[in-house]
Design a protein around this motif. Structure first.
Motif, PDB file in Angstrom:
ATOM      1  N   ARG A  92       5.388  35.141  -1.014  1.00 39.16           N
ATOM      2  CA  ARG A  92       5.779  33.731  -0.877  1.00 39.16           C
ATOM      3  C   ARG A  92       4.998  32.832  -1.827  1.00 39.16           C
ATOM      4  NH1 ARG A  92       8.217  30.424   2.501  1.00 39.16           N
ATOM      5  NH2 ARG A  92       6.258  29.661   3.296  1.00 39.16           N
TER       6      ARG A  92
ATOM      7  N   ARG B  95       5.395  28.499   7.218  1.00 37.89           N
ATOM      8  CA  ARG B  95       4.233  27.759   6.713  1.00 37.89           C
ATOM      9  C   ARG B  95       4.540  27.131   5.357  1.00 37.89           C
ATOM     10  NH1 ARG B  95       0.595  32.246   8.563  1.00 37.89           N
ATOM     11  NH2 ARG B  95      -0.159  31.479  10.567  1.00 37.89           N
ATOM     12  N   PRO B  96       3.953  25.955   5.101  1.00 36.58           N
ATOM     13  CA  PRO B  96       4.119  25.406   3.753  1.00 36.58           C
ATOM     14  C   PRO B  96       3.357  26.263   2.755  1.00 36.58           C
ATOM     15  CG  PRO B  96       2.553  24.096   5.006  1.00 36.58           C
ATOM     16  CD  PRO B  96       3.131  25.091   5.952  1.00 36.58           C
ATOM     17  N   ARG B  97       3.890  26.359   1.549  1.00 34.53           N
ATOM     18  CA  ARG B  97       3.220  27.165   0.526  1.00 34.53           C
ATOM     19  C   ARG B  97       2.029  26.398  -0.023  1.00 34.53           C
ATOM     20  NH1 ARG B  97       8.279  30.014  -2.497  1.00 34.53           N
ATOM     21  NH2 ARG B  97       9.471  28.985  -0.900  1.00 34.53           N
ATOM     22  N   THR B  98       0.823  26.900   0.214  1.00 32.15           N
ATOM     23  CA  THR B  98      -0.371  26.188  -0.263  1.00 32.15           C
ATOM     24  C   THR B  98      -0.834  26.742  -1.607  1.00 32.15           C
ATOM     25  OG1 THR B  98      -1.598  27.650   1.192  1.00 32.15           O
ATOM     26  CG2 THR B  98      -1.266  25.403   1.951  1.00 32.15           C
TER      27      THR B  98
END
Lengths: 236, 119
Positions: free
Chosen positions: A184, A228-231
């Motif tokens: 991801r 989850r947001p991609r950090t």
């Protein structure tokens, strides 16, 4: 290229020395670090008397927490490549050179040692293979990538992978989930055929009753990972 | 509600309140985790001083008898407190993990430095 082998060890007094000695023979250009996950047997004494490079966790963190420590160590020491192998000897270190060559050649961020490309050597039970097929399918559904051996603990990552896993790494049953995290983030995963041995000493961490818990936990973890947001984003 | 029950309840609430304040004073309990309990005690105290509240609330929630209402509300409060605890335990376990790793890696650095000094 600075390369590190991360070896988590929990109660591996009988096998750890053999694993490290074989590693030094097979891959002399790799450094290594043993993470003693607060073993209750004599692992610590074995590591001390044989002057084996190791870190000892004062509290048992489980496989994920131990491996995570290894990635933090790799990051701090500026390694370009890190590979994790089990402390029980089931991962043959003879493949390390080939896997490192594969990592460099293909420009992948992660190379997984897979049992299910050539189907040679020690194969797991029927139920395990059903689980593996299911997890492969789930990962494909979530990321679109085909991973033949998502539960393999024999995996190598490059600098970007080290940075990602040093930041965070799943606590228990981390293998399938961390592949999804890496994919991801835009990472590239390659698989390399390996033959795995039967464990030399000790028992597998996953008993029959834990299998159900394992599948549920890993499934939820992968689905939540997708939410989850991609950090982190990998550079191409 | 009989006067006897009201007195018993009042004593229970007061002794729990005193116990809690003592624990907080001695730093054996943190104020932030006691707020839910405090709300529960205030609610109970309100019922003790004004028993009609119980009947009103029971009718409001559409429950037949006050005793069922007590069970229902008590159950809900217990669930909320346990839920908060689960959350707290998760945070704690993550914090312990980070500390464990830091300590282990620092310990290793110290040992390496010491052995280099000896050489």
């Amino acid at each position: 290229m600075k390369k590190l082998v991360i070896i988590p060890a929990y109660n591996e007094e009988k096998s750890i020395l053999g694993v490290v000695r074989k590693l030094q023979q097979d891959a002399p250009d790799f450094d290594y670090i043993v993470i003693n996950d607060c073993s209750r047997d004599n692992t610590e004494q074995v590591l001390d008397t044989n002057q084996i490079n190791h870190v000892t966790l004062p509290v048992n963190l489980g496989i994920g927490g131990a491996v995570h420590t290894g990635y933090i160590y790799a990051m701090r020491k500026g390694y370009d490549c890190a590979v994790q192998i089990d402390g029980d000897g089931q991962h043959d270190t003879a493949y390390l050179q080939e896997m490192a060559a594969e990592l460099e050649k293909t420009g992948a961020d992660m190379v997984i040692g897979s049992r299910f490309i050539t189907y040679e050597g020690f194969q797991t039970s029927f139920m395990r293979r059903v689980g593996k097929t299911y997890l492969s399918g789930l990962i494909r559904l979530v990321t679109g990538e085909k991973i033949s051996d998502p539960t393999s603990g024999y995996r190598m990552v490059n600098r970007q992978g080290i940075r990602l896993f040093a930041g965070d790494y799943p606590r228990d049953y981390p293998e399938p989930e961390s592949i999804v995290t890496l994919l991801r983030a835009g990472g590239k995963v390659k698989e390399y055929p390996v033959i795995m041995k039967k464990r030399e000493e000790g028992v597998s961490s996953i008993g029959p009753w834990k299998a159900v818990y394992y599948m549920v936990k890993v499934t939820l973890a992968i689905i939540i990972e997708k939410m989850r947001p991609r950090t982190v984003r990998f550079e191409k | 509600m009989t006067t006897r029950l009201r007195i018993i309840l009042l004593i229970l609430i007061l002794s729990m309140l005193i116990h809690m304040i003592l624990l907080i004073r001695n730093k054996k309990m943190q104020l932030q985790y006691t707020l839910t309990w405090l709300v529960l005690m205030i609610g109970l105290a309100a019922v003790v001083f004004n028993p009609n509240l119980l009947g009103q609330l029971t009718r409001f929630l559409g429950i037949y008898t006050p005793i069922n209402m007590i069970f229902f509300v008590g159950f809900c409060v217990a669930i909320v407190i346990i839920y908060q605890l689960t959350q707290t335990v998760s945070v704690l376990s993550e914090q312990i993990k980070v500390l464990t790793q830091k300590v282990a890696l620092l310990e290793k650095e110290v040992i390496v430095e010491n052995s280099e000094e000896q050489e």
